[in-house]
Design a protein around this motif. Structure first.
Motif, short mmCIF file in Angstrom:
data_model
loop_
_atom_site.label_atom_id
_atom_site.label_comp_id
_atom_site.label_asym_id
_atom_site.label_seq_id
_atom_site.Cartn_x
_atom_site.Cartn_y
_atom_site.Cartn_z
N THR A 121 15.63 -31.07 -30.79
CA THR A 121 14.21 -31.12 -30.49
C THR A 121 13.40 -31.12 -31.78
O THR A 121 13.94 -30.89 -32.87
CB THR A 121 13.80 -29.92 -29.62
OG1 THR A 121 14.03 -28.70 -30.37
CG2 THR A 121 14.60 -29.90 -28.33
N ASP A 122 12.10 -31.36 -31.65
CA ASP A 122 11.26 -31.48 -32.84
C ASP A 122 10.71 -30.12 -33.28
O ASP A 122 9.51 -29.94 -33.47
CB ASP A 122 10.12 -32.47 -32.59
CG ASP A 122 9.24 -32.08 -31.42
OD1 ASP A 122 9.60 -31.15 -30.69
OD2 ASP A 122 8.18 -32.72 -31.26
N THR A 123 11.63 -29.18 -33.46
CA THR A 123 11.29 -27.87 -34.02
C THR A 123 12.25 -27.57 -35.15
O THR A 123 13.41 -27.99 -35.13
CB THR A 123 11.41 -26.75 -32.97
OG1 THR A 123 12.78 -26.61 -32.57
CG2 THR A 123 10.55 -27.06 -31.74
N TRP A 124 11.78 -26.82 -36.14
CA TRP A 124 12.66 -26.47 -37.25
C TRP A 124 13.82 -25.60 -36.76
O TRP A 124 14.94 -25.69 -37.28
CB TRP A 124 11.88 -25.74 -38.34
CG TRP A 124 11.03 -26.64 -39.18
CD1 TRP A 124 9.68 -26.55 -39.39
CD2 TRP A 124 11.46 -27.76 -39.96
NE1 TRP A 124 9.25 -27.54 -40.23
CE2 TRP A 124 10.33 -28.30 -40.60
CE3 TRP A 124 12.70 -28.37 -40.17
CZ2 TRP A 124 10.39 -29.41 -41.44
CZ3 TRP A 124 12.77 -29.48 -41.01
CH2 TRP A 124 11.63 -29.98 -41.63
N GLU A 125 13.57 -24.78 -35.76
CA GLU A 125 14.64 -23.93 -35.24
C GLU A 125 15.81 -24.77 -34.73
O GLU A 125 16.97 -24.47 -35.00
CB GLU A 125 14.10 -23.04 -34.12
CG GLU A 125 15.13 -22.08 -33.55
CD GLU A 125 14.57 -21.22 -32.44
OE1 GLU A 125 15.26 -20.26 -32.04
OE2 GLU A 125 13.45 -21.50 -31.97
N SER A 126 15.50 -25.84 -34.00
CA SER A 126 16.55 -26.71 -33.49
C SER A 126 17.20 -27.51 -34.61
O SER A 126 18.43 -27.59 -34.71
CB SER A 126 15.97 -27.67 -32.44
OG SER A 126 16.93 -28.63 -32.04
N LEU A 127 16.39 -28.08 -35.50
CA LEU A 127 16.91 -28.94 -36.56
C LEU A 127 17.77 -28.16 -37.55
O LEU A 127 18.77 -28.67 -38.07
CB LEU A 127 15.75 -29.62 -37.29
CG LEU A 127 14.88 -30.54 -36.44
CD1 LEU A 127 13.63 -30.94 -37.20
CD2 LEU A 127 15.65 -31.77 -36.00
N ASP A 128 17.39 -26.91 -37.80
CA ASP A 128 18.14 -26.09 -38.76
C ASP A 128 19.51 -25.68 -38.23
O ASP A 128 20.36 -25.23 -38.99
CB ASP A 128 17.35 -24.84 -39.13
CG ASP A 128 16.13 -25.15 -40.00
OD1 ASP A 128 16.08 -26.26 -40.55
OD2 ASP A 128 15.23 -24.28 -40.11
N ASP A 129 19.74 -25.86 -36.93
CA ASP A 129 21.05 -25.54 -36.36
C ASP A 129 22.07 -26.66 -36.55
O ASP A 129 23.25 -26.48 -36.25
CB ASP A 129 20.91 -25.25 -34.85
CG ASP A 129 20.42 -23.85 -34.58
OD1 ASP A 129 20.52 -23.00 -35.50
OD2 ASP A 129 19.93 -23.59 -33.47
#
Length: 512
Positions: free
Chosen positions: A79-87
């Motif tokens: 998804t377009d959140t840093w939390e998702s991308l950082d995973d």
């Protein structure tokens, strides 16, 4: 004429210029000069009510979806959140590569004076040094755009570059697709008459190098892309709004990034220039969620951390944390040391002196220190405007390749050991890897000892321990030191038998 008068009652000159520019989805180099000359004298006026960024965004997404109708399933769904991308796990190839080449090449290679920030120094800051340089060497009225005709790349031979990069031992290459000046090294349809096909060499420089590398080497191809453009009027307008409007993003930056990924499939996207605005303005998380989930390089691509002033050293597959980042200790996140052979510039300089360039000993030390602490080294070169890699850069690259052919085992696919620098001999750095289930430690000696004796205090030696020098076939004499450590006698090795000229690797097996 009547229709123009009617329009004039609704728009002022500044708004008309920006409206036309946005609807054309292009940045014309001549228009930039014209706009700068006239809009600088006009009072500021909001244009977002006439330029509908939301509509531009909607149209762009429609084009993006059309580009990828062939993708029936997704490998991932970020998804377009840093939390998702950082995973997202970083693709393993990047951590194993350790060494890459950065290439700064653009119109700044023509004046080749000062740094690659020449245009900004000359016109943005009006530096007296740069103003005097232009007055002394160019006719009155000469504009930065006029450099385009001199950016010929007439000696650019992508296969020759590819051979050199392969010989250097580099595992990935990052080429400038667009720097802060806005000039693109590919035929961007969003940069009409300000790219390497419409002007200058009339060649797709990005495409030619990508093809050469993929046809004749195993090197991964990557692209540097500047998010900002110094003198783009839409970007200036967005900045004047406090980064609230996104006219530049949806009419220029996002279409170009999608075009680059779709056309050239880079496995590194090296963003830069995001320092004025936050990542929400740059639509960074939106772009990266598509890149990781749907793009043609979703399985292998890596990106850095320069996606907004709130992202550096916080988000991205690897962190750069500023130029020449070399912390000297293991970090909790993958990182990269991007640095220059020319200490004073990333781009080519005609006024460079030999003392300005790092020696091969300096470069090997940077590589060893960086890899020992878990980082990658991205070493920069600056080709000339006619497409030649200057001999000093070529020499450094070939020297690095010579060293890596002997000592690469201690660099590629290694991991940081429990100690990075030796406790007692500071010019020794460690790396490690597992071979056939057993841990192997590499001690890289950067300076040959005057006595021929090397004492290492970090390793704990056992009866099964084996020690030899990479590239040297004869055995070495050594003895353990209590309570830990080992003394290794190198005095019997003649100069002619040394496997390399600049640094030497001791391979230590069955030690802890």
């Amino acid at each position: 004429m009547e229709s123009f008068r009617n329009m004039k009652t609704r728009f002022n000159l500044r708004e008309l210029i920006l409206l036309c520019l946005a609807l054309s989805l292009a940045v014309n180099a001549g228009l930039i000069r014209y706009i700068m000359a006239y809009t600088s004298k006009l009072p500021s006026s909001p244009v977002h009510q006439h330029l509908d960024a939301a509509r531009l965004k909607e149209n762009l997404f429609k084009r993006r979806e059309a580009m990828h109708t062939e993708t029936e399933t997704r490998s991932y769904n970020f998804t377009d959140t840093w939390e998702s991308l950082d995973d997202r796990p970083i693709p393993s190839w990047y951590d194993e590569a350790k060494f890459g080449i950065f290439i700064h090449w653009g119109l700044f290679s023509v004046p080749a004076y000062g740094t690659e920030w020449f245009w900004w120094k000359w016109k943005g800051q009006e530096s007296s040094k740069h103003v005097n340089f232009m007055e002394k060497n160019f006719k009155p009225g000469f504009q930065y755009q006029d450099f385009a005709d001199q950016f010929t790349a007439r000696f650019f031979e992508p296969n020759t570059w590819a051979e050199l990069f392969q010989a250097s031992g580099a595992k990935y290459v990052v080429l400038t697709s667009k720097h802060h000046e806005g000039w693109t090294n590919w035929p961007s349809k969003y940069s009409w008459n300000w790219n390497s096909v419409d002007l200058g060499p009339h060649r797709d420089l990005v495409g030619e190098l990508a093809t050469a590398l993929r046809n004749s080497t195993d090197i991964r191809f990557g692209l540097y892309y500047s998010l900002l453009e110094w003198f783009n009027p839409l970007y200036i307008e967005d900045r004047n709004s406090g980064c609230e409007t996104q006219l530049y993003i949806w009419s220029k930056m996002m279409p170009e990034l999608l075009d680059l990924v779709k056309t050239y499939e880079p496995e590194v996207i090296w963003a830069d220039g995001g320092w004025h605005c936050g990542s929400s303005y740059w639509n960074s998380t939106g772009f990266l969620s598509w890149l990781y989930s749907e793009s043609p390089v979703r399985d292998t691509v890596v990106v850095n951390d320069r996606w907004g002033k709130d992202a550096e050293c916080k988000h991205g597959d690897y962190y750069t944390c500023g130029n020449r980042f070399n912390p000297g200790s293991v970090q909790t996140h993958k990182w990269e040391n991007c640095m220059t052979i020319d200490r004073k510039s990333w781009g080519y300089r005609q006024n460079a002196h030999l003392k300005d360039f790092m020696s091969i000993q300096d470069l090997i030390q940077k590589l060893v220190e960086t890899v020992s602490c878990g980082g990658n080294l991205l070493m920069n070169i600056g080709p000339s405007a006619d497409g030649l890699i200057p001999p000093i850069y070529e020499e450094r690259l070939r020297q690095m390749g010579d060293w890596l052919r002997v000592n690469g085992e201690a660099i590629y696919s290694t991991r940081p050991w429990r100690a990075q620098q030796d406790y007692g001999t500071p010019n020794v750095w460690y790396t490690s890897k597992e071979i056939e289930g057993f841990l192997v430690v590499y001690a890289i000696v950067l300076e040959w000892p005057d006595t021929g004796i090397v004492e290492l205090q970090a390793p704990v030696i056992s009866r099964q321990t084996k020690i030899h020098m990479l590239g040297y076939e004869s055995s070495l004499e050594w003895k353990p030191v209590q309570p830990r450590g080992v003394v290794i006698d190198l005095s019997g090795i003649s100069f002619s038998k040394l496997p390399s000229q600049w640094a030497w690797t001791l391979k230590i097996e069955f030690a802890t």
